[in-house]
Design a protein around this motif. Sequence first.
Motif, PDB file in Angstrom:
ATOM      1  N   PRO A  11      27.095  39.595 128.502  1.00  0.00           N
ATOM      2  CA  PRO A  11      27.787  40.353 127.464  1.00  0.00           C
ATOM      3  C   PRO A  11      29.269  40.530 127.797  1.00  0.00           C
ATOM      4  CG  PRO A  11      25.722  41.433 128.073  1.00  0.00           C
ATOM      5  CD  PRO A  11      25.958  40.349 129.085  1.00  0.00           C
ATOM      6  N   ASN A  12      30.086  40.606 126.772  1.00  0.00           N
ATOM      7  CA  ASN A  12      31.516  40.908 126.923  1.00  0.00           C
ATOM      8  C   ASN A  12      32.309  39.860 127.696  1.00  0.00           C
ATOM      9  OD1 ASN A  12      31.148  43.200 125.464  1.00  0.00           O
ATOM     10  ND2 ASN A  12      31.436  44.625 127.153  1.00  0.00           N
ATOM     11  N   VAL A  13      31.917  38.590 127.580  1.00  0.00           N
ATOM     12  CA  VAL A  13      32.715  37.527 128.208  1.00  0.00           C
ATOM     13  C   VAL A  13      33.577  36.812 127.172  1.00  0.00           C
ATOM     14  CG1 VAL A  13      31.070  37.161 130.076  1.00  0.00           C
ATOM     15  CG2 VAL A  13      30.875  35.790 127.991  1.00  0.00           C
ATOM     16  N   GLY A  14      33.402  37.154 125.878  1.00  0.00           N
ATOM     17  CA  GLY A  14      34.240  36.582 124.831  1.00  0.00           C
ATOM     18  C   GLY A  14      33.540  35.563 123.960  1.00  0.00           C
ATOM     19  N   LYS A  15      32.206  35.507 124.013  1.00  0.00           N
ATOM     20  CA  LYS A  15      31.470  34.499 123.237  1.00  0.00           C
ATOM     21  C   LYS A  15      31.719  34.626 121.745  1.00  0.00           C
ATOM     22  CE  LYS A  15      27.424  35.670 124.525  1.00  0.00           C
ATOM     23  NZ  LYS A  15      27.945  36.927 125.110  1.00  0.00           N
ATOM     24  N   SER A  16      31.581  35.824 121.209  1.00  0.00           N
ATOM     25  CA  SER A  16      31.712  36.011 119.765  1.00  0.00           C
ATOM     26  C   SER A  16      33.142  35.795 119.289  1.00  0.00           C
ATOM     27  CB  SER A  16      31.218  37.404 119.359  1.00  0.00           C
ATOM     28  OG  SER A  16      29.827  37.527 119.609  1.00  0.00           O
ATOM     29  N   THR A  17      34.116  36.176 120.115  1.00  0.00           N
ATOM     30  CA  THR A  17      35.522  35.928 119.773  1.00  0.00           C
ATOM     31  C   THR A  17      35.785  34.431 119.683  1.00  0.00           C
ATOM     32  OG1 THR A  17      36.237  37.975 120.844  1.00  0.00           O
ATOM     33  CG2 THR A  17      37.908  36.267 120.514  1.00  0.00           C
ATOM     34  N   ILE A  18      35.273  33.686 120.659  1.00  0.00           N
ATOM     35  CA  ILE A  18      35.453  32.234 120.678  1.00  0.00           C
ATOM     36  C   ILE A  18      34.720  31.593 119.500  1.00  0.00           C
ATOM     37  CG2 ILE A  18      34.855  30.140 121.966  1.00  0.00           C
ATOM     38  CD1 ILE A  18      35.393  31.852 124.536  1.00  0.00           C
ATOM     39  N   PRO A 110      40.799  46.056 132.183  1.00  0.00           N
ATOM     40  CA  PRO A 110      40.054  47.314 132.358  1.00  0.00           C
ATOM     41  C   PRO A 110      39.555  47.904 131.048  1.00  0.00           C
ATOM     42  CG  PRO A 110      42.414  47.649 132.688  1.00  0.00           C
ATOM     43  CD  PRO A 110      42.209  46.181 132.606  1.00  0.00           C
ATOM     44  N   ASP A 111      40.133  47.460 129.927  1.00  0.00           N
ATOM     45  CA  ASP A 111      39.711  47.990 128.634  1.00  0.00           C
ATOM     46  C   ASP A 111      38.448  47.318 128.104  1.00  0.00           C
ATOM     47  OD1 ASP A 111      41.876  49.743 128.562  1.00  0.00           O
ATOM     48  OD2 ASP A 111      43.178  48.230 127.639  1.00  0.00           O
ATOM     49  N   ILE A 112      38.048  46.197 128.722  1.00  0.00           N
ATOM     50  CA  ILE A 112      36.833  45.498 128.300  1.00  0.00           C
ATOM     51  C   ILE A 112      35.835  45.575 129.449  1.00  0.00           C
ATOM     52  CG2 ILE A 112      35.831  43.306 127.548  1.00  0.00           C
ATOM     53  CD1 ILE A 112      38.545  42.532 126.441  1.00  0.00           C
ATOM     54  N   VAL A 113      34.769  46.326 129.232  1.00  0.00           N
ATOM     55  CA  VAL A 113      33.822  46.572 130.317  1.00  0.00           C
ATOM     56  C   VAL A 113      33.087  45.290 130.695  1.00  0.00           C
ATOM     57  CG1 VAL A 113      33.482  48.982 129.679  1.00  0.00           C
ATOM     58  CG2 VAL A 113      31.975  47.236 128.724  1.00  0.00           C
ATOM     59  N   HIS A 114      32.767  45.189 131.978  1.00  0.00           N
ATOM     60  CA  HIS A 114      31.929  44.095 132.468  1.00  0.00           C
ATOM     61  C   HIS A 114      30.560  44.686 132.775  1.00  0.00           C
ATOM     62  CE1 HIS A 114      30.241  41.038 135.127  1.00  0.00           C
ATOM     63  NE2 HIS A 114      31.176  40.203 134.712  1.00  0.00           N
ATOM     64  N   VAL A 115      29.525  43.964 132.403  1.00  0.00           N
ATOM     65  CA  VAL A 115      28.169  44.498 132.539  1.00  0.00           C
ATOM     66  C   VAL A 115      27.839  44.839 133.993  1.00  0.00           C
ATOM     67  CG1 VAL A 115      27.034  42.250 132.805  1.00  0.00           C
ATOM     68  CG2 VAL A 115      25.792  44.153 131.760  1.00  0.00           C
ATOM     69  N   GLU A 116      28.495  44.165 134.958  1.00  0.00           N
ATOM     70  CA  GLU A 116      28.279  44.452 136.381  1.00  0.00           C
ATOM     71  C   GLU A 116      29.448  45.240 136.988  1.00  0.00           C
ATOM     72  OE1 GLU A 116      25.599  43.898 138.064  1.00  0.00           O
ATOM     73  OE2 GLU A 116      24.516  42.725 136.543  1.00  0.00           O
ATOM     74  N   ASN A 117      30.422  45.628 136.130  1.00  0.00           N
ATOM     75  CA  ASN A 117      31.590  46.414 136.555  1.00  0.00           C
ATOM     76  C   ASN A 117      32.466  45.703 137.583  1.00  0.00           C
ATOM     77  OD1 ASN A 117      31.038  48.744 134.935  1.00  0.00           O
ATOM     78  ND2 ASN A 117      29.378  49.235 136.363  1.00  0.00           N
ATOM     79  N   LEU A 209      32.672  27.069 130.088  1.00  0.00           N
ATOM     80  CA  LEU A 209      33.884  27.401 129.342  1.00  0.00           C
ATOM     81  C   LEU A 209      34.533  28.614 129.995  1.00  0.00           C
ATOM     82  CD1 LEU A 209      35.756  26.995 126.954  1.00  0.00           C
ATOM     83  CD2 LEU A 209      34.209  28.379 125.558  1.00  0.00           C
ATOM     84  N   CYS A 210      35.682  28.397 130.619  1.00  0.00           N
ATOM     85  CA  CYS A 210      36.413  29.478 131.289  1.00  0.00           C
ATOM     86  C   CYS A 210      37.267  30.216 130.263  1.00  0.00           C
ATOM     87  CB  CYS A 210      37.311  28.915 132.386  1.00  0.00           C
ATOM     88  SG  CYS A 210      36.477  27.896 133.606  1.00  0.00           S
ATOM     89  N   ASN A 211      36.938  31.472 130.001  1.00  0.00           N
ATOM     90  CA  ASN A 211      37.728  32.283 129.084  1.00  0.00           C
ATOM     91  C   ASN A 211      38.762  33.057 129.891  1.00  0.00           C
ATOM     92  OD1 ASN A 211      38.681  33.620 126.844  1.00  0.00           O
ATOM     93  ND2 ASN A 211      36.971  35.047 126.706  1.00  0.00           N
ATOM     94  N   VAL A 212      40.028  32.646 129.776  1.00  0.00           N
ATOM     95  CA  VAL A 212      41.102  33.226 130.582  1.00  0.00           C
ATOM     96  C   VAL A 212      42.021  34.077 129.704  1.00  0.00           C
ATOM     97  CG1 VAL A 212      41.052  31.252 132.166  1.00  0.00           C
ATOM     98  CG2 VAL A 212      42.648  31.245 130.234  1.00  0.00           C
ATOM     99  N   ASP A 213      42.926  34.827 130.335  1.00  0.00           N
ATOM    100  CA  ASP A 213      43.997  35.458 129.570  1.00  0.00           C
ATOM    101  C   ASP A 213      45.157  34.459 129.483  1.00  0.00           C
ATOM    102  OD1 ASP A 213      45.226  35.535 132.069  1.00  0.00           O
ATOM    103  OD2 ASP A 213      44.807  37.664 132.387  1.00  0.00           O
ATOM    104  N   GLU A 214      46.225  34.825 128.789  1.00  0.00           N
ATOM    105  CA  GLU A 214      47.321  33.869 128.570  1.00  0.00           C
ATOM    106  C   GLU A 214      47.990  33.440 129.868  1.00  0.00           C
ATOM    107  OE1 GLU A 214      49.999  34.445 125.283  1.00  0.00           O
ATOM    108  OE2 GLU A 214      48.591  35.825 124.298  1.00  0.00           O
ATOM    109  N   ASP A 215      47.961  34.303 130.865  1.00  0.00           N
ATOM    110  CA  ASP A 215      48.563  33.944 132.147  1.00  0.00           C
ATOM    111  C   ASP A 215      47.730  32.909 132.899  1.00  0.00           C
ATOM    112  OD1 ASP A 215      50.685  35.675 131.751  1.00  0.00           O
ATOM    113  OD2 ASP A 215      49.704  37.363 132.759  1.00  0.00           O
TER     114      ASP A 215
END
Length: 369
Positions: A11-18, A110-117, A209-215
């Motif tokens: 969960p919360n890795v960006g699947k639905s956004t992609i 930090p604003d997007i929680v990771h299921v394992e923190n 599929l590596c979901n990265v930030d812009e950096d």
Amino acid sequence: MSLNCGIVGLPNVGKSTIFSALTAAPAEAANYPFCTIDPNVGIVSVPDSRLEKIAELVPADKVIPAIVEFVDIAGLVKGASKGEGLGNKFLANIREVGMIVHVVRCFENPDIVHVENKINPSDDIEVINIELALADLGSVENRLSKNDRFARSGDKKIRDTALKIKPLLERLAAHLGEGHAARQLDLTDDEKALLYDLHLITMKKQIYLCNVDEDGLDGQGDFVKQVRDIADKEGTEAVVLCGKLEADIAALDDPEERAVFLEEAGLEESGLSRLVRTTYKTLGLRTFFTVGGTENKAWTFQEGMKAPQTAGVIHTDFEKGFIKADVYHCDDLFEAGTEGAIKSAGKLRIEGKEYVVQDGDCMFFKFNV
């Protein structure tokens, strides 16, 4: 011929956004697990510059690209193979797709929680891969139990088949029990055929599929390196993109605006374009073209198909009554400029039933039913 890919991950890795960016059909996305419960399905055009060049040289009323289907499957968690987090439902959805696109979170936020923190791509990949292997182990163990009954059958054919498959099932069970994928086991074609009706999840091809930030778009960060090391070890691909950036690009309707956006981001093309082409290739799919008349169209076929089979992709009657095919490669058209020039140069070929169609062939089928 499988044409669909399942998008999986924690969960919360960006699947639905992609997925939303891929299909331009918004899937619900939120900052909590299990936002997606029923799988979203989207049809995506396969980017192919060859079709665009064909359209320039041989104009037609319509230009129709090849397509591939993506399925956005809800996030899996540790224990999914035992039903945790609606696991049984989600695993059933994965069984129905042709291959797996495993999305891995490779960014800090930090604003997007990771299921394992914590952000640890290697651990995240291990969680998903082990759960899929354990789900398959359950299927194999069930088959072993039934197989023992078949081995005592009064029907010699059933009994012989059960005795033949038992050591294979036991070998597979031991392999899956160690958390390894079925596709990593050295199996012959005959052994794969014996296991086919188990519909094993881990027998499917998988890319990361590596979901990265812009950096992280340069793909040089430690998170991406972790994923690439695992992909290399498994002999598969790792694609890098920024889901948020891709969503912003997809929201632009004007192609020129998209081009400017990509240029400003330092990208030659959308990461989603690379993803679609990679999945298409990994599925073993290739493209032939029909050119001229009312439409220029890209058709999908499985690598290794012969001319009659590819004719059947257009219509079953084409395959049944196949006589021959007029063939030239799209590169011949790009070089010659017109179909007339291709004929004059002697590059238009007549191929029969044994011809193995090549990616990029332009074909006109002749048949009689």
